[in-house]
Design an enzyme around this catalytic site. Structure first.
Site, short mmCIF file in Angstrom:
data_model
loop_
_atom_site.label_atom_id
_atom_site.label_comp_id
_atom_site.label_asym_id
_atom_site.label_seq_id
_atom_site.Cartn_x
_atom_site.Cartn_y
_atom_site.Cartn_z
N LYS A 158 38.55 53.82 42.71
CA LYS A 158 39.03 53.16 43.92
C LYS A 158 37.87 52.95 44.90
O LYS A 158 37.78 51.90 45.52
CB LYS A 158 40.18 53.94 44.54
N LYS B 143 41.88 46.57 33.15
CA LYS B 143 43.19 47.23 33.19
C LYS B 143 44.09 46.50 34.19
O LYS B 143 43.66 46.19 35.30
CB LYS B 143 43.00 48.68 33.65
N LYS C 249 47.92 46.82 40.21
CA LYS C 249 48.25 46.20 41.50
C LYS C 249 47.00 46.07 42.36
O LYS C 249 46.82 45.09 43.05
CB LYS C 249 49.26 47.09 42.24
P1 ADP Z 1 48.63 50.40 39.49
O1 ADP Z 1 47.34 50.67 38.78
O2 ADP Z 1 49.10 49.00 39.30
O3 ADP Z 1 48.60 50.80 40.94
P2 ADP Z 1 50.12 52.77 39.14
O4 ADP Z 1 48.87 53.56 39.34
O5 ADP Z 1 51.16 52.76 40.21
O6 ADP Z 1 49.70 51.29 38.79
O7 ADP Z 1 50.73 53.22 37.76
C1 ADP Z 1 52.07 53.61 37.52
C2 ADP Z 1 52.19 54.02 36.08
O8 ADP Z 1 51.95 52.92 35.22
C3 ADP Z 1 51.18 55.10 35.67
O9 ADP Z 1 51.79 55.98 34.75
C4 ADP Z 1 50.10 54.33 35.01
O10 ADP Z 1 49.38 55.09 34.06
C5 ADP Z 1 50.87 53.21 34.34
N1 ADP Z 1 50.01 52.03 34.25
C6 ADP Z 1 49.57 51.29 35.29
N2 ADP Z 1 48.81 50.28 34.87
C7 ADP Z 1 48.75 50.39 33.52
C8 ADP Z 1 48.12 49.62 32.49
N3 ADP Z 1 47.42 48.55 32.77
N4 ADP Z 1 48.28 50.02 31.21
C9 ADP Z 1 49.01 51.12 30.91
N5 ADP Z 1 49.64 51.87 31.83
C10 ADP Z 1 49.52 51.52 33.12
#
Ligand code: ADP
Ligand code: TRP
Length: 321
Positions: free
Chosen positions: A110, A189, A192
């Protein structure tokens, strides 16, 4: 077996969230008693708009329920409706080595993306440890990016247990390797925070546009593409289409003769069909928000019973009862 996972209400849920966490978590409902929550306290480390947080929280609840979370079988609640977790987070913070948090990839990542850090962002894995430990969870289904946070949880729990005597269950992460990292529209990856998402319940026109705009290379349709398995559209297609459709497109790209436009069209059609039943359920739920609020309220009552018992045990162990 107790299963637990959480998701932040920090924006619309996307295919990475769905295939990486929600679907595996929902499937685990059959195998044990599951606790799922909306991590609104965690979202405070990156979202500073109260109205937006309220709206996102409802949206995440709708998304999760529409995708198959069964609120009778599982406990579904807002993290902040059980504030005991914040107290436990403090108890844990006092046995958490700084170095453990400094090594967290998600924190470093981040920072690398220009997010200016606050103490909450740094301490975030300790609150996550409290989430997991307060519900005595055994298994935590998450995407690969959260694996290290579950490792931190294990370390912190062990440290507390060694310091004050057996108090916490040691959890483990459960990662679906085939979808551990779903790629976003730019190939990194999907996240959001990287602005490269395809939403689960995106609006039809906007999502078609996003998919048709997926960045591909400049090779002509006729050229064989031996690296087709790495193509973003192929990888996403394999998630939303029957297996033979995914491999068929991959083979045709490899052989040459298939244009990226046709591939993207197929991806959109399969994406749209794949989520059609959930989309219909979501519309029904959205028309009955009182029901959704009731589900969350009942969930927090069930969750609070477990949380209070664990917190009491932890307070007694460290002598502040
Ligand atoms: P973001 O990265 O969009 O903020 P979060 O951190 O809120 O997503 O992730 C919520 C859940 O979704 C977590 O368990 C995370 O590991 C999973 N997740 C988020 N992005 C991915 C991705 N690109 N591939 C696989 N799992 C993901
Ligand atoms: N940190 C997780 C994420 O961003 C959300 C989360 C908070 C979580 N507490 C948790 C996930 C406990 C699993 C268990 O995705």
């Amino acid at each position: 077996m107790r299963i637990l996972s959480g998701i932040q209400p920090s924006g619309a849920l996307h295919l990475g969230n769905y295939f990486g966490m929600m679907r595996p978590a929902i499937e685990l409902q059959e195998q044990g008693d599951a606790y799922f929550f909306i991590a609104d306290y965690h979202s405070m480390t990156s979202l500073y708009d109260a109205a937006q947080r309220r709206q996102n929280t409802i949206d995440v609840a709708l998304d999760f329920l529409a995708c198959g979370l069964d609120p009778v079988r599982s406990v579904f609640f807002r993290q902040s409706a059980v504030p005991e977790v914040v107290e436990l987070s403090w108890l844990l913070t006092t046995v958490t080595p700084m170095g453990l948090l400094e090594r967290c990839h998600s924190y470093k990542d981040k920072l690398a993306h220009g997010i200016s850090p606050n103490h909450g962002l740094f301490a975030y894995p300790v609150l996550m440890a409290a989430d997991i430990l307060i519900y005595d969870a055994n298994v935590v289904p998450v995407g690969r990016d959260q694996k290290q946070h579950v490792e931190v949880t294990r370390d912190v729990a062990q440290k507390f247990n060694q310091t004050y005597g057996e108090t916490f269950v040691i959890p483990e992460s459960r990662i679906r390797e085939s979808v551990a990292v779903v790629p976003g529209t730019d190939g990194q990856k999907m996240s959001k925070s990287y602005g490269n998402t395809i939403e689960i319940f995106g609006e039809e026109k906007a999502t078609r546009k996003k998919i048709m705009a997926l960045v591909m290379d400049s090779r002509t349709p006729a050229e064989p593409k031996p690296d087709a398995d790495k193509n973003i559209a192929v990888q996403l297609l394999k998630l939303v289409a029957p297996a033979e459709v995914g491999t068929d497109f991959e083979e045709r790209l490899k052989a040459g003769g298939l244009g990226y436009g046709d591939l993207k069209k197929a991806l959109f059609e399969h994406y749209w069909t794949y989520f059609a039943p959930a989309r219909a359920r979501r519309a029904e739920l959205a028309a009955n928000l009182d029901h959704v609020e009731n589900v969350l309220r009942e969930g927090s009552e069930r969750a609070a019973l477990v949380a209070r018992a664990t917190l009491k045990r932890a307070r007694r162990a460290c002598g502040i009862d």
